[in-house]
Motif scaffolding. Structure first.
Motif, mmCIF file in Angstrom:
data_model
loop_
_atom_site.group_PDB
_atom_site.id
_atom_site.type_symbol
_atom_site.label_atom_id
_atom_site.label_comp_id
_atom_site.label_asym_id
_atom_site.label_seq_id
_atom_site.Cartn_x
_atom_site.Cartn_y
_atom_site.Cartn_z
ATOM 1 N N PHE A 200 0.836 -1.193 0.000
ATOM 2 C CA PHE A 200 0.000 0.000 0.000
ATOM 3 C C PHE A 200 0.874 1.248 0.000
ATOM 4 O O PHE A 200 1.884 1.297 0.688
ATOM 5 N N LEU A 201 0.476 2.240 -0.773
ATOM 6 C CA LEU A 201 1.123 3.554 -0.791
ATOM 7 C C LEU A 201 0.052 4.619 -0.620
ATOM 8 O O LEU A 201 -1.078 4.445 -1.058
ATOM 9 N N GLY A 202 0.447 5.731 -0.023
ATOM 10 C CA GLY A 202 -0.472 6.838 0.225
ATOM 11 C C GLY A 202 -0.599 7.065 1.719
ATOM 12 O O GLY A 202 -0.647 6.111 2.490
ATOM 13 N N GLY A 203 -0.590 8.315 2.117
ATOM 14 C CA GLY A 203 -0.667 8.659 3.528
ATOM 15 C C GLY A 203 0.637 9.272 3.991
ATOM 16 O O GLY A 203 1.582 9.411 3.215
ATOM 17 N N PRO A 204 0.712 9.656 5.260
ATOM 18 C CA PRO A 204 1.901 10.345 5.764
ATOM 19 C C PRO A 204 3.207 9.600 5.469
ATOM 20 O O PRO A 204 3.336 8.417 5.773
ATOM 21 N N LEU A 205 4.120 10.308 4.792
ATOM 22 C CA LEU A 205 5.476 9.851 4.507
ATOM 23 C C LEU A 205 5.549 8.613 3.610
ATOM 24 O O LEU A 205 6.551 7.923 3.566
ATOM 25 N N ARG A 206 4.467 8.334 2.896
ATOM 26 C CA ARG A 206 4.426 7.264 1.888
ATOM 27 C C ARG A 206 3.598 7.769 0.713
ATOM 28 O O ARG A 206 2.588 7.200 0.383
ATOM 29 N N LEU A 207 3.997 8.879 0.125
ATOM 30 C CA LEU A 207 3.251 9.702 -0.831
ATOM 31 C C LEU A 207 2.199 10.484 -0.044
ATOM 32 O O LEU A 207 0.999 10.222 -0.090
#
Length: 187
Positions: free
Chosen positions: A86-93
């Motif tokens: 999973f990507l998206g959210g704080p400090l991961r995009l």
């Protein structure tokens, strides 16, 4: 989906940084290899591996730059049931929604600047830092409104008695922008 998750895991960590919570100097490597013998929705067993590398270099007495790279794959196994990464959210995009990108193969790069701002009273924590970062990544097999997800994030990072606390904002491509906060692991 119903079913059980059964996995065997091999974990490797090499940490040559000067601080386990907010490093300013050194490098680290973290890797997970998993063999899933069962997973909800999976038709057969499959492998999964992820790797994270980090490098931190002081540029002045109170500031450091850093580079982080990570990626993961299921080695071409498409029938994993639920997505493995999973990507998206704080400090991961950071400019994208929490876990907005889901799939079985990805990469993520982040480079940034970390600067000491002030020292907290001992009963509150240790230090407060200013952080700026540029992030880009890709989740393979996902079609979205953007071909190259990337963003610029900035904020304040405090090493508190409860753990690292990060509050900041991010602006990305395709009109993505977010304000966010996070309590827990940052690097």
């Amino acid at each position: 989906m119903t079913g059980r998750v059964g996995q065997t895991r091999l974990y490797y960590l090499l940490d040559h940084t000067d601080d386990p919570v907010i490093p300013r100097r050194g490098f680290s490597t973290e890797s997970n290899f998993r063999w899933f013998d069962s997973s909800p929705g999976a038709k057969e067993s499959f492998p999964s591996m992820d790797l994270k590398l980090g490098y931190f270099q002081p540029v002045t007495r109170s500031a450091s730059i850093y580079v982080e790279a990570e990626g993961g794959t299921t080695f071409g196994s498409a029938s994993t049931g639920i997505p493995q990464f999973f990507l998206g959210g704080p400090l991961r995009l950071s400019a994208y929604g929490q876990n907005e990108f889901q799939g079985n193969q990805y990469y993520l790069f982040r480079t940034g600047y970390l600067r000491d701002l002030l020292t907290l009273p001992p009963f509150v924590g240790k230090k407060v830092y200013a952080v700026g970062a540029y992030e880009f990544g890709k989740m393979y097999g996902v079609t979205t409104g953007t071909e190259f997800p990337n963003d610029v994030a900035a904020g304040l990072l405090a090493e508190t008695a409860l753990g690292p606390f990060f509050i900041g904002g991010s602006v990305g491509d395709s009109g993505h922008r977010k304000w966010f906060f996070q309590l827990g692991r940052v690097f």
